[in-house]
Write a protein that holds these residues in place. Structure first.
Motif, PDB file in Angstrom:
ATOM      1  N   MET A  96       0.961  -1.195   0.018  1.00  0.00           N
ATOM      2  CA  MET A  96      -0.072   0.106  -0.034  1.00  0.00           C
ATOM      3  C   MET A  96       0.842   1.163   0.100  1.00  0.00           C
ATOM      4  O   MET A  96       0.693   2.069  -0.731  1.00  0.00           O
ATOM      5  CB  MET A  96      -0.900  -0.127   1.265  1.00  0.00           C
ATOM      6  N   LEU A  97       1.959   1.060   0.818  1.00  0.00           N
ATOM      7  CA  LEU A  97       2.764   2.367   1.124  1.00  0.00           C
ATOM      8  C   LEU A  97       3.675   2.500  -0.238  1.00  0.00           C
ATOM      9  O   LEU A  97       3.892   3.441  -0.711  1.00  0.00           O
ATOM     10  CB  LEU A  97       3.838   2.203   2.298  1.00  0.00           C
ATOM     11  N   ARG A 127      13.754  19.834   4.515  1.00  0.00           N
ATOM     12  CA  ARG A 127      12.425  20.074   5.475  1.00  0.00           C
ATOM     13  C   ARG A 127      11.332  18.988   5.172  1.00  0.00           C
ATOM     14  O   ARG A 127      10.611  18.880   6.418  1.00  0.00           O
ATOM     15  CB  ARG A 127      12.273  21.401   5.291  1.00  0.00           C
ATOM     16  N   GLU A 128      11.114  18.774   4.285  1.00  0.00           N
ATOM     17  CA  GLU A 128      10.167  17.712   3.736  1.00  0.00           C
ATOM     18  C   GLU A 128      10.249  16.360   4.605  1.00  0.00           C
ATOM     19  O   GLU A 128       9.268  15.845   5.078  1.00  0.00           O
ATOM     20  CB  GLU A 128      10.002  17.559   2.291  1.00  0.00           C
ATOM     21  N   THR A 185       9.667  17.010   8.034  1.00  0.00           N
ATOM     22  CA  THR A 185       8.306  17.151   8.543  1.00  0.00           C
ATOM     23  C   THR A 185       7.545  15.722   8.380  1.00  0.00           C
ATOM     24  O   THR A 185       6.756  15.264   9.385  1.00  0.00           O
ATOM     25  CB  THR A 185       7.502  17.872   7.298  1.00  0.00           C
ATOM     26  N   LEU A 208       5.779  13.521  11.406  1.00  0.00           N
ATOM     27  CA  LEU A 208       4.401  12.953  11.517  1.00  0.00           C
ATOM     28  C   LEU A 208       4.282  11.510  11.396  1.00  0.00           C
ATOM     29  O   LEU A 208       3.136  10.987  11.380  1.00  0.00           O
ATOM     30  CB  LEU A 208       3.884  13.391   9.881  1.00  0.00           C
ATOM     31  N   GLY A 209       5.825  10.973  11.903  1.00  0.00           N
ATOM     32  CA  GLY A 209       5.526   9.572  12.186  1.00  0.00           C
ATOM     33  C   GLY A 209       6.363   8.730  10.839  1.00  0.00           C
ATOM     34  O   GLY A 209       6.013   7.531  11.348  1.00  0.00           O
ATOM     35  N   ALA A 210       6.923   9.262  10.071  1.00  0.00           N
ATOM     36  CA  ALA A 210       7.515   8.250   9.029  1.00  0.00           C
ATOM     37  C   ALA A 210       8.771   7.583   9.648  1.00  0.00           C
ATOM     38  O   ALA A 210       9.562   8.177  10.539  1.00  0.00           O
ATOM     39  CB  ALA A 210       7.927   9.187   7.811  1.00  0.00           C
ATOM     40  N   PHE A 257       3.527  23.726  13.443  1.00  0.00           N
ATOM     41  CA  PHE A 257       4.698  24.211  13.149  1.00  0.00           C
ATOM     42  C   PHE A 257       4.355  25.970  12.994  1.00  0.00           C
ATOM     43  O   PHE A 257       3.294  26.297  12.285  1.00  0.00           O
ATOM     44  CB  PHE A 257       5.795  24.167  12.184  1.00  0.00           C
ATOM     45  N   THR A 273       5.911  27.473  10.584  1.00  0.00           N
ATOM     46  CA  THR A 273       6.068  27.755   9.253  1.00  0.00           C
ATOM     47  C   THR A 273       5.322  26.874   8.526  1.00  0.00           C
ATOM     48  O   THR A 273       5.593  26.181   7.283  1.00  0.00           O
ATOM     49  CB  THR A 273       7.670  27.389   8.808  1.00  0.00           C
ATOM     50  N   ASN A 318       4.823  23.864   7.517  1.00  0.00           N
ATOM     51  CA  ASN A 318       5.521  22.580   6.993  1.00  0.00           C
ATOM     52  C   ASN A 318       4.576  21.686   6.178  1.00  0.00           C
ATOM     53  O   ASN A 318       4.681  20.528   6.492  1.00  0.00           O
ATOM     54  CB  ASN A 318       6.248  21.962   8.157  1.00  0.00           C
ATOM     55  N   VAL A 346       3.830  19.554   2.976  1.00  0.00           N
ATOM     56  CA  VAL A 346       4.559  19.064   1.856  1.00  0.00           C
ATOM     57  C   VAL A 346       4.117  19.538   0.583  1.00  0.00           C
ATOM     58  O   VAL A 346       2.976  19.608   0.223  1.00  0.00           O
ATOM     59  CB  VAL A 346       4.224  17.493   1.741  1.00  0.00           C
ATOM     60  N   ARG A 365       3.634  20.727  -3.411  1.00  0.00           N
ATOM     61  CA  ARG A 365       3.367  19.867  -4.472  1.00  0.00           C
ATOM     62  C   ARG A 365       2.161  18.794  -4.279  1.00  0.00           C
ATOM     63  O   ARG A 365       1.612  18.090  -5.020  1.00  0.00           O
ATOM     64  CB  ARG A 365       4.308  18.977  -5.301  1.00  0.00           C
ATOM     65  N   SER A 407      -4.025  15.275   0.591  1.00  0.00           N
ATOM     66  CA  SER A 407      -2.855  14.269   0.832  1.00  0.00           C
ATOM     67  C   SER A 407      -2.061  14.566   2.050  1.00  0.00           C
ATOM     68  O   SER A 407      -1.656  13.759   2.520  1.00  0.00           O
ATOM     69  CB  SER A 407      -2.010  14.012  -0.692  1.00  0.00           C
ATOM     70  N   LEU A 457      -1.429  12.032   5.265  1.00  0.00           N
ATOM     71  CA  LEU A 457      -0.046  11.741   5.394  1.00  0.00           C
ATOM     72  C   LEU A 457       0.332  10.784   6.883  1.00  0.00           C
ATOM     73  O   LEU A 457       0.869   9.708   6.614  1.00  0.00           O
ATOM     74  CB  LEU A 457       0.933  12.614   5.437  1.00  0.00           C
ATOM     75  N   PRO A 458      -0.108  11.415   7.827  1.00  0.00           N
ATOM     76  CA  PRO A 458       0.090  10.650   9.128  1.00  0.00           C
ATOM     77  C   PRO A 458      -0.520   9.443   9.238  1.00  0.00           C
ATOM     78  O   PRO A 458      -0.022   8.543   9.636  1.00  0.00           O
ATOM     79  CB  PRO A 458      -0.332  11.573  10.221  1.00  0.00           C
ATOM     80  N   LEU A 471      -1.139   7.510   6.556  1.00  0.00           N
ATOM     81  CA  LEU A 471      -0.401   6.554   5.446  1.00  0.00           C
ATOM     82  C   LEU A 471       0.570   5.846   6.135  1.00  0.00           C
ATOM     83  O   LEU A 471       1.109   4.862   6.009  1.00  0.00           O
ATOM     84  CB  LEU A 471       0.137   7.565   4.585  1.00  0.00           C
ATOM     85  N   TYR A 472       1.184   6.691   7.185  1.00  0.00           N
ATOM     86  CA  TYR A 472       2.501   6.179   7.863  1.00  0.00           C
ATOM     87  C   TYR A 472       1.893   5.152   9.000  1.00  0.00           C
ATOM     88  O   TYR A 472       2.444   4.315   9.476  1.00  0.00           O
ATOM     89  CB  TYR A 472       3.279   7.083   8.603  1.00  0.00           C
ATOM     90  N   LYS A 487      -6.988   3.169   2.237  1.00  0.00           N
ATOM     91  CA  LYS A 487      -7.041   4.583   1.432  1.00  0.00           C
ATOM     92  C   LYS A 487      -8.573   5.237   1.689  1.00  0.00           C
ATOM     93  O   LYS A 487      -8.666   6.330   1.983  1.00  0.00           O
ATOM     94  CB  LYS A 487      -7.035   4.226   0.028  1.00  0.00           C
ATOM     95  N   ARG A 505      -8.473   6.838   5.011  1.00  0.00           N
ATOM     96  CA  ARG A 505      -7.660   7.979   5.159  1.00  0.00           C
ATOM     97  C   ARG A 505      -8.420   8.983   4.414  1.00  0.00           C
ATOM     98  O   ARG A 505      -8.587  10.207   4.904  1.00  0.00           O
ATOM     99  CB  ARG A 505      -6.322   7.654   4.270  1.00  0.00           C
ATOM    100  N   ARG A 535      -4.011  18.203   9.783  1.00  0.00           N
ATOM    101  CA  ARG A 535      -3.096  17.194   9.755  1.00  0.00           C
ATOM    102  C   ARG A 535      -2.646  16.516  11.112  1.00  0.00           C
ATOM    103  O   ARG A 535      -2.348  15.371  11.229  1.00  0.00           O
ATOM    104  CB  ARG A 535      -1.821  17.589   8.876  1.00  0.00           C
TER     105      ARG A 535
END
Ligand SMILES: Nc1ncnc2c1ncn2[C@@H]1O[C@H](COP(=O)(O)OP(=O)(O)OP(=O)(O)O)[C@@H](O)[C@H]1O
Ligand SMILES: [Mg+2]
Lengths: 428, 238
Positions: free
Chosen positions: A1-2, A334-335, A338, A342-344, B98, B100, B102, B104, B106, B111, B115-116, B118-119, B124, B127, B163
């Motif tokens: 999935m990831l 920075r990405e 971030t 967020l937990g990656a 934050f 700034t 932050n 992601v 593009r 999405s 993101l959190p 997804l991790y 899907k 989410r 988020r």
């Protein structure tokens, strides 16, 4: 999935900087492209060679004299005799005699259908005013046409009476008729032609016309192509003032023989006593199988050598990929921070960038395959072969470009994965 | 004010943080911080620039480890946790906002919010549904498919809050979330935090330079030179 998410992400990041991605891929495209192009040409060539060899007869065993060398091995690795019959040192006593052939025929009459003998008189030109045709004149025995299947269009083959009478008759290709007689076969039959071979003139009467089949090797233009013409072996011997005996002949094995190679070995064994005392020459046999194999080996070796050189550009391409991945990771520090906040997991970050690098290489590889195959196919067609798709090479190329992506993407991805989240977030 | 029986979710004891800048120099930024935050508390941290607020916040958020001292987050010893465990904590227990934003680049608002999740390995459809719901909650329902670079500062921050809420963490950490916004937009953001605290019962630690905003919280901790200089109750009662 990831992984799907990563693939989607990889494409969107490649599309975000199309020019950069394209330039990076160029190394891979050129590398994979040139390897595939070479492979396409090579497999087309191999196909052409093996079909033309097969057409020449899979059941034929060519028996010939071979110079003994220091490290003489008696393997039938083809293509290494034939030139030996021109060496000055070959004496009449070295040659294969009619008696030996008769003995062979008697001893192995169940396995042998025919024994074809040919002796080249030389290449020459038929000339008549402005018309001309190039031919290679070969003296052949009656059985010759059992080993070489020719399509007779008009007239007849060389027959026993021609041989016993050493007649001046010739069998020519339809190309000759086209060049000399405007293609009128019935008119050409029983016409006299004059052939100039090494500034000597020979005259023959045409008794047969066969259909010329283009082989994979011809490279001359239609007009200039040299085709074989056949005269009685006895006539050729007389005209060439040649020694008795032969330097090679071809055995057409009967269909009962299932293992042609083993039969070839037994022919070599048969000749052993005759050549035991001969310091200079021995008998060696060649089968179409071994010819095709050794020709294929030769092409393969050359191909691998060239492909290897082309492969070096892949290495350069891979370094380009690594470079761009490092740049991309720095830009996206920075990405990365971030994502980690967020937990990656480190492994998710690593996977993300390896996927990106693999996709980059894979897309490059696919473009390369398309480009390479197109170029290779065009080249093969121009050289006169039917383009063959090198399936294994394509599979290997796909796998290889993925491996390049993993290999050269690993270091940058690992670097990204190991970034400390705070350092990454604070990065300006 | 925290209720008597509520649990301590954040327990910092004698936190020291030193940075190594060059070989001989060691820069001590935090000099032994003791702080407890109860479940459902709305806490603000104030202090002048360079006093160590962000450094402390990063430790609370399991983004960084203290040089000395102990930190128990919701029963987990953060100091002894491995990288993988820390990722899990950040993913499940903490939501970051934050200064700034932050977001992601593009990627769409949607999405970013996904993101959190997804991790966390959420499917899907789930989410998608949750992200939509959260974006609607922060008033960004209209702009879900906009790319992050097409949004204004206030809009970005609202996406960032959505988020932070994605995996329904118990703690929201916000480092000057209104710092880059004008006071009117800052007000909108602050109101969202109040709602998260009041309606969703989130524990919120909030760094700000604005004394007015700090006063709206339940407890104000003032940092000065890496030490807690003052602690007082805010105006918010529950
Ligand atoms: N990685 C680091 N290496 C060296 N020094 C650091 C590092 N991180 C922070 N510092 C120092 O720690 C001190 C506190 O920084 P911090 O970011 O916590 O301050 P702050 O209270 O958040 O200030 P502001 O209100 O301006 O955001 C600063 O003097 C900074 O230079
Ligand atoms: Mg700060």
């Amino acid at each position: 999935m990831l992984i799907w998410e990563n693939i989607r992400l990889a494409f969107s990041s490649l599309l975000a900087s199309k020019m950069r991605a394209l330039l990076t891929m160029l190394g891979i495209i050129i590398g994979i492209g040139s390897v595939i192009a070479i492979m396409t040409i090579s497999s087309s060539l191999t196909n052409a060679v093996s079909t033309s060899f097969q057409e020449m007869g899979a059941n034929n065993v060519t028996v010939g004299l071979k110079e003994r060398s220091e490290d003489s091995t008696s393997t039938r690795s083809g293509m290494n005799f034939g030139s030996s019959n021109k060496t000055a040192s070959m004496e009449e006593s070295d040659r294969i005699t009619e008696d030996m052939i008769d003995a062979l025929k008697t001893q192995m009459k169940d396995q042998i259908d025919a024994v074809a003998i040919s002796e080249s008189l030389g290449s020459g030109t038929i000339k008549d005013g402005s018309d001309y045709a190039n031919i290679a004149v070969e003296g052949v025995n009656e059985d010759y046409f059992a080993s070489k299947k020719l399509k007779l269009l008009e007239g007849r083959h060389i027959k026993a009476a021609d041989l016993s009478g050493s007649k001046n008759v010739i069998m020519v290709s339809d190309k000759v008729v086209e060049n000399m007689f405007e293609g009128d076969k019935s008119k050409a039959l029983s016409e006299k032609i004059n052939v100039n071979i090494n500034s000597e003139y020979y005259s023959y009467y045409i008794v047969g016309i066969y259909k010329y089949e283009e082989t994979g090797f011809s490279s001359s233009t239609e007009e200039d192509v040299t085709t074989s013409a056949y005269i009685p072996l006895t006539t050729a011997k007389e005209q060439a003032r040649a020694d008795e005996g032969y330097s090679q002949f071809t055995v057409v094995t009967s269909t009962d023989v299932s293992d042609v190679s083993a039969f070839a070995d037994s022919i070599e064994t048969f000749f052993l006593p005759y050549y035991m005392g001969n310091k200079d020459y021995q008998i060696t046999t060649t089968t179409m199988e071994s010819m095709t194999e050794s020709m294929g080996d030769m092409i393969r070796t050359v191909t691998i050598a060239i492909a290897f050189i082309a492969g070096i550009s892949l290495l350069v391409g891979g370094i380009g990929v690594m470079n761009i991945m490092l740049v991309s990771i720095t830009e996206r520090t920075r990405e990365i921070g971030t994502r980690k906040a967020l937990g990656a997991k480190n492994s998710s970050i690593k996977l993300q960038f390896i996927t990106e690098s693999v996709i980059l290489c894979l897309v490059g590889g696919i473009f390369g395959i398309i480009l390479g195959f197109t170029l290779g196919a065009v080249a093969a067609t121009l050289l006169g072969y039917t383009a063959a798709v090198p399936f294994t090479a394509i599979l290997v190329a796909v796998g290889f470009s993925m491996m390049i992506g993993i290999f050269f993407g690993y270091y940058p991805a690992n670097k990204a994965a190991k970034l400390h989240p705070i350092d990454a977030l604070r990065y300006e | 004010m925290p209720k008597k029986d509520s649990n301590t979710v954040i327990q910092l004891s004698h936190i020291v943080k030193r940075f190594f800048v060059g070989k001989p120099n060691e820069l001590e930024i935090l000099h032994g911080i003791d702080l407890e935050v109860k479940e459902g508390e709305f806490l603000s941290i104030v202090g002048e620039s360079g006093s160590g607020k962000s450094t402390l916040m990063n430790i609370i958020g399991a983004l960084d480890k203290p040089t000395e001292g102990g930190y128990i987050l919701d029963g987990t010893d953060v100091c002894r946790a491995k990288d993988k465990k820390l990722s899990e904590i950040r993913n499940q227990k903490i939501g970051f906002v934050f200064q700034t934003y932050n977001l992601v680049a593009r990627s769409t608002a949607l999405s970013n919010v996904e993101l959190p999740m997804l991790y966390a390995g959420i499917s899907k459809q789930e989410r998608h549904a949750r992200a939509k719901e959260l974006l609607e909650m922060v008033g960004m329902g209209e702009r879900m498919t906009h790319k992050s670079d097409e949004l204004s500062g206030g809009q970005k921050q609202r996406v960032a809050i959505a988020r932070a809420m994605a995996n329904n963490p118990s703690i929201i950490l916000a480092d000057e979330p209104t710092g880059s916004l004008d006071s009117k937009t800052g007000r909108v953001i602050m109101d969202i935090f109040h709602r998260l605290h009041h309606e969703e019962g989130k524990t919120i630690v909030f760094i700000t330079h604005s004394p007015e905003l700090a006063k709206e919280t339940q407890r104000i901790v003032t940092l000065s030179d890496g030490m807690i200089a003052d602690e007082r109750k805010g105006d918010r009662v529950c």
